[in-house]
Write a protein that holds these residues in place. Structure first.
Motif, PDB file in Angstrom:
ATOM      1  N   ASP A 134      -8.870   1.217  -3.277  1.00 56.01           N
ATOM      2  CA  ASP A 134      -8.074   2.257  -2.822  1.00 56.01           C
ATOM      3  C   ASP A 134      -7.558   3.216  -3.668  1.00 56.01           C
ATOM      4  O   ASP A 134      -6.978   3.965  -4.262  1.00 56.01           O
ATOM      5  CB  ASP A 134      -7.154   2.435  -1.875  1.00 56.01           C
ATOM      6  CG  ASP A 134      -8.502   2.360  -0.391  1.00 56.01           C
ATOM      7  OD1 ASP A 134      -9.348   2.433  -0.041  1.00 56.01           O
ATOM      8  OD2 ASP A 134      -7.526   1.652   0.708  1.00 56.01           O
ATOM      9  N   HIS A 135      -6.415   1.953  -4.703  1.00 52.69           N
ATOM     10  CA  HIS A 135      -5.645   2.282  -5.962  1.00 52.69           C
ATOM     11  C   HIS A 135      -5.481   2.299  -6.894  1.00 52.69           C
ATOM     12  O   HIS A 135      -5.020   2.515  -7.788  1.00 52.69           O
ATOM     13  CB  HIS A 135      -3.777   1.800  -4.900  1.00 52.69           C
ATOM     14  CG  HIS A 135      -3.598   2.976  -3.054  1.00 52.69           C
ATOM     15  ND1 HIS A 135      -3.453   4.124  -3.588  1.00 52.69           N
ATOM     16  CD2 HIS A 135      -4.141   2.676  -2.420  1.00 52.69           C
ATOM     17  CE1 HIS A 135      -2.776   4.187  -2.387  1.00 52.69           C
ATOM     18  NE2 HIS A 135      -3.466   3.360  -1.511  1.00 52.69           N
TER      19      HIS A 135
ATOM     20  N   ARG B 202       0.741  -0.954   0.228  1.00 48.67           N
ATOM     21  CA  ARG B 202      -0.180   0.237  -0.649  1.00 48.67           C
ATOM     22  C   ARG B 202       0.709   1.385   0.132  1.00 48.67           C
ATOM     23  O   ARG B 202       1.369   2.095  -0.889  1.00 48.67           O
ATOM     24  CB  ARG B 202      -0.704   0.143   1.402  1.00 48.67           C
ATOM     25  CG  ARG B 202      -1.857   1.717   1.622  1.00 48.67           C
ATOM     26  CD  ARG B 202      -3.035   1.613   2.675  1.00 48.67           C
ATOM     27  NE  ARG B 202      -4.050   0.267   1.586  1.00 48.67           N
ATOM     28  CZ  ARG B 202      -4.720   0.659   1.554  1.00 48.67           C
ATOM     29  NH1 ARG B 202      -5.232   2.060   1.421  1.00 48.67           N
ATOM     30  NH2 ARG B 202      -5.788  -0.294   1.323  1.00 48.67           N
TER      31      ARG B 202
ATOM     32  N   SER C 127       2.409   5.578  -7.774  1.00 43.12           N
ATOM     33  CA  SER C 127       0.767   5.725  -8.450  1.00 43.12           C
ATOM     34  C   SER C 127       1.224   7.851  -8.574  1.00 43.12           C
ATOM     35  O   SER C 127       1.423   8.410  -9.805  1.00 43.12           O
ATOM     36  CB  SER C 127      -0.204   5.735  -7.926  1.00 43.12           C
ATOM     37  OG  SER C 127      -0.172   4.821  -8.260  1.00 43.12           O
ATOM     38  N   ARG C 128       1.955   8.447  -7.783  1.00 39.86           N
ATOM     39  CA  ARG C 128       1.590   9.549  -7.267  1.00 39.86           C
ATOM     40  C   ARG C 128       3.264  10.053  -8.178  1.00 39.86           C
ATOM     41  O   ARG C 128       3.036  11.172  -8.733  1.00 39.86           O
ATOM     42  CB  ARG C 128       2.071  10.379  -5.543  1.00 39.86           C
ATOM     43  CG  ARG C 128       0.838  10.143  -5.216  1.00 39.86           C
ATOM     44  CD  ARG C 128       0.591   9.655  -3.409  1.00 39.86           C
ATOM     45  NE  ARG C 128       1.361  11.558  -3.740  1.00 39.86           N
ATOM     46  CZ  ARG C 128       1.562  11.982  -1.929  1.00 39.86           C
ATOM     47  NH1 ARG C 128       1.086  10.694  -1.258  1.00 39.86           N
ATOM     48  NH2 ARG C 128       1.748  13.555  -1.412  1.00 39.86           N
TER      49      ARG C 128
ATOM     50  N   ILE D 223       2.702   1.216  -3.600  1.00 38.61           N
ATOM     51  CA  ILE D 223       1.424   1.699  -4.568  1.00 38.61           C
ATOM     52  C   ILE D 223       1.357   3.387  -4.789  1.00 38.61           C
ATOM     53  O   ILE D 223       1.602   4.034  -5.862  1.00 38.61           O
ATOM     54  CB  ILE D 223       0.982   0.924  -5.016  1.00 38.61           C
ATOM     55  CG1 ILE D 223       0.108   1.166  -6.489  1.00 38.61           C
ATOM     56  CG2 ILE D 223      -0.225   1.188  -3.981  1.00 38.61           C
ATOM     57  CD1 ILE D 223       0.861   0.754  -7.369  1.00 38.61           C
ATOM     58  N   THR D 224       1.244   4.031  -3.489  1.00 45.09           N
ATOM     59  CA  THR D 224       0.682   5.751  -2.902  1.00 45.09           C
ATOM     60  C   THR D 224       2.281   5.553  -3.625  1.00 45.09           C
ATOM     61  O   THR D 224       1.989   6.673  -4.015  1.00 45.09           O
ATOM     62  CB  THR D 224       1.357   5.705  -1.872  1.00 45.09           C
ATOM     63  OG1 THR D 224       0.040   4.643  -1.289  1.00 45.09           O
ATOM     64  CG2 THR D 224       0.849   7.145  -1.405  1.00 45.09           C
TER      65      THR D 224
ATOM     66  N   LEU E  24      -6.847  -2.468  -0.856  1.00 45.30           N
ATOM     67  CA  LEU E  24      -5.999  -2.456  -1.883  1.00 45.30           C
ATOM     68  C   LEU E  24      -6.612  -2.008  -3.074  1.00 45.30           C
ATOM     69  O   LEU E  24      -6.611  -0.189  -3.378  1.00 45.30           O
ATOM     70  CB  LEU E  24      -4.558  -3.503  -1.691  1.00 45.30           C
ATOM     71  CG  LEU E  24      -3.293  -2.271  -2.598  1.00 45.30           C
ATOM     72  CD1 LEU E  24      -3.293  -1.273  -2.054  1.00 45.30           C
ATOM     73  CD2 LEU E  24      -2.062  -3.542  -2.640  1.00 45.30           C
TER      74      LEU E  24
ATOM     75  N   ARG F 254     -15.077   4.519  -3.484  1.00 43.73           N
ATOM     76  CA  ARG F 254     -13.435   5.464  -4.049  1.00 43.73           C
ATOM     77  C   ARG F 254     -13.490   6.775  -4.908  1.00 43.73           C
ATOM     78  O   ARG F 254     -14.206   7.352  -4.618  1.00 43.73           O
ATOM     79  CB  ARG F 254     -13.305   4.307  -5.397  1.00 43.73           C
ATOM     80  CG  ARG F 254     -13.303   3.439  -5.205  1.00 43.73           C
ATOM     81  CD  ARG F 254     -13.712   2.384  -6.690  1.00 43.73           C
ATOM     82  NE  ARG F 254     -12.269   3.066  -8.381  1.00 43.73           N
ATOM     83  CZ  ARG F 254     -10.963   2.719  -8.105  1.00 43.73           C
ATOM     84  NH1 ARG F 254     -10.783   1.914  -7.253  1.00 43.73           N
ATOM     85  NH2 ARG F 254     -10.465   3.052  -9.264  1.00 43.73           N
TER      86      ARG F 254
ATOM     87  N   SER G 183     -11.689   7.560  -7.283  1.00 42.08           N
ATOM     88  CA  SER G 183     -10.891   7.938  -8.605  1.00 42.08           C
ATOM     89  C   SER G 183     -12.087   7.598  -9.196  1.00 42.08           C
ATOM     90  O   SER G 183     -13.405   6.729  -9.197  1.00 42.08           O
ATOM     91  CB  SER G 183      -9.869   7.213  -8.943  1.00 42.08           C
ATOM     92  OG  SER G 183     -10.065   5.978  -8.374  1.00 42.08           O
TER      93      SER G 183
END
Length: 363
Positions: free
Chosen positions: A201-202, A145, A152-153, A148-149, A198, A228, A230
């Motif tokens: 959220d992502h 988690r 992704s950013r 990937i945060t 996970l 979500r 997104s």
């Protein structure tokens, strides 16, 4: 029902055959040359996607060849023009800053056709023998988690400062970002509760392992209902296909592969020994005998051409957008599916869409 068009993909043969390693019709071959030719053929046949699983050592038998996923993905990206390229990744093997940079590189080589498949590891020796250590199941997801945060950013072009339990990233910026869209897509695998949380959220797409339609529909309903921030989550399904002119012919082909797969019992025992027992995929696969990996024939895509096409449409109605498919012998059966099943599915979908349009117009 999914309103997104159906897509069909293939598993790359990164560690050889998907069903049985002692099949005289498909000698063992996990070479770059075979995988290159396989993906090029899939693109020419109209397949939409390929998944390149990531292992540093062969998960079934360590002295067998294993294709490296990320260098292969970069090479395939340069050689193809249309097919989506999904490379799997186990977070412990790459620092997120390095992985984000690699992903953006392949994204731009492919001109916006790249995606990552986040897999939080199940093969213990791959990490233990490297001195990384194999954390407990839920701890691996907590690590994933955070990981990937950051990935992704950074892929989105953000100048990132991040402080967490596992990572301390300070004022980091990657350039160029994607030249074609906000960032590469993120596929997530795993069906445990931490995996579901996970992906909600992502993730952009949730990969579900092959299993019966009612079970898949229940999984989709559970995760689709989660909040979500997104776009709505999309869904993919892994499945092994055995399609023939008649159900009897398909059943005979299934029995042949099942008998051949029993010869791999010693390899399967090693895999079970090396696998975290909390991995839901492995728990699901113990429920019944089947052909193929990641659920394989448990998805029920074994039968006549018409029956297989109908089952695919039923999964699509339940929300599956992408079918990531396995075959054996792979090249011949991949071509059969493209010629016999895809046209049947497309034609039925076109009729259904026309019918809905007529009904809507009459109201």
């Amino acid at each position: 029902m999914s309103t997104r068009p159906l897509r069909f993909g293939i598993w790359a043969l990164v560690h050889g055959s998907r069903a049985a390693y002692q099949d005289p019709e498909e000698p063992y071959d996990a070479s770059w040359e075979r995988n290159r030719d396989l993906v090029l053929a899939a693109e020419a046949l109209g397949y939409d996607s390929t998944l390149i699983a990531q292992h540093t050592i062969n998960p079934h038998q360590e002295d067998l060849d294993q294709l490296e996923a990320w260098s292969a993905a970069a090479a395939v990206a340069a050689l193809t023009s249309r097919i989506e390229i999904i490379a799997a990744i186990k977070p412990y093997l790459y620092h997120p800053v390095v992985l984000a940079k690699l992903a953006l590189g392949i994204e731009n080589i492919s001109r916006g056709r790249f995606a990552i498949n986040l897999v939080n590891a199940w093969n213990r020796p791959e990490l233990d023998k490297a001195g990384i250590g194999f954390a407990e199941h839920d701890a691996r997801y907590a690590y994933g988690r955070e990981w990937i945060t950051i990935v992704s950013r950074l892929m989105q072009g953000e100048r990132l400062t991040y402080k967490g339990e596992h990572f301390d990233v300070r004022d980091y910026l990657l350039r160029p970002t994607s030249l074609h869209r906000p960032r590469p897509l993120v596929y997530v695998g795993g069906e445990s509760e931490p995996a579901r949380a996970l992906v909600a959220d992502h993730g952009d797409v949730w990969f579900i392992n092959g299993q019966p339609l009612e079970d898949v529909a229940g999984l989709i309903a559970d995760v689709a209902a989660r909040p979500r921030s997104s776009a709505p989550l999309r869904f993919g399904l892994s499945a092994f296909v055995i399609a023939r002119r008649t159900q009897a012919e398909a059943q005979a082909a299934y029995e042949r592969l099942l008998e051949l797969s029993r010869k791999d019992a010693s390899m399967k025992a090693i895999q079970r020994q090396n696998t975290d027992p909390k991995v839901v995929m492995m728990q699901t696969m113990q429920k019944s005998e089947r052909v193929g990996s990641n659920g394989g024939t448990a998805a029920g895509l074994v039968g006549s051409y018409d029956d297989v096409a109908a089952r695919i449409r039923a999964f699509h109605a339940a929300g599956i957008e992408l079918f990531m498919l396995q075959f054996q012998p792979f090249e011949a059966e991949m071509e059969r599916f493209a010629k016999e099943i895809i046209p049947r599915v497309r034609a039925a979908s076109s009729v259904a869409n026309d019918t809905r349009a007529l009904l809507a117009g009459s109201q």
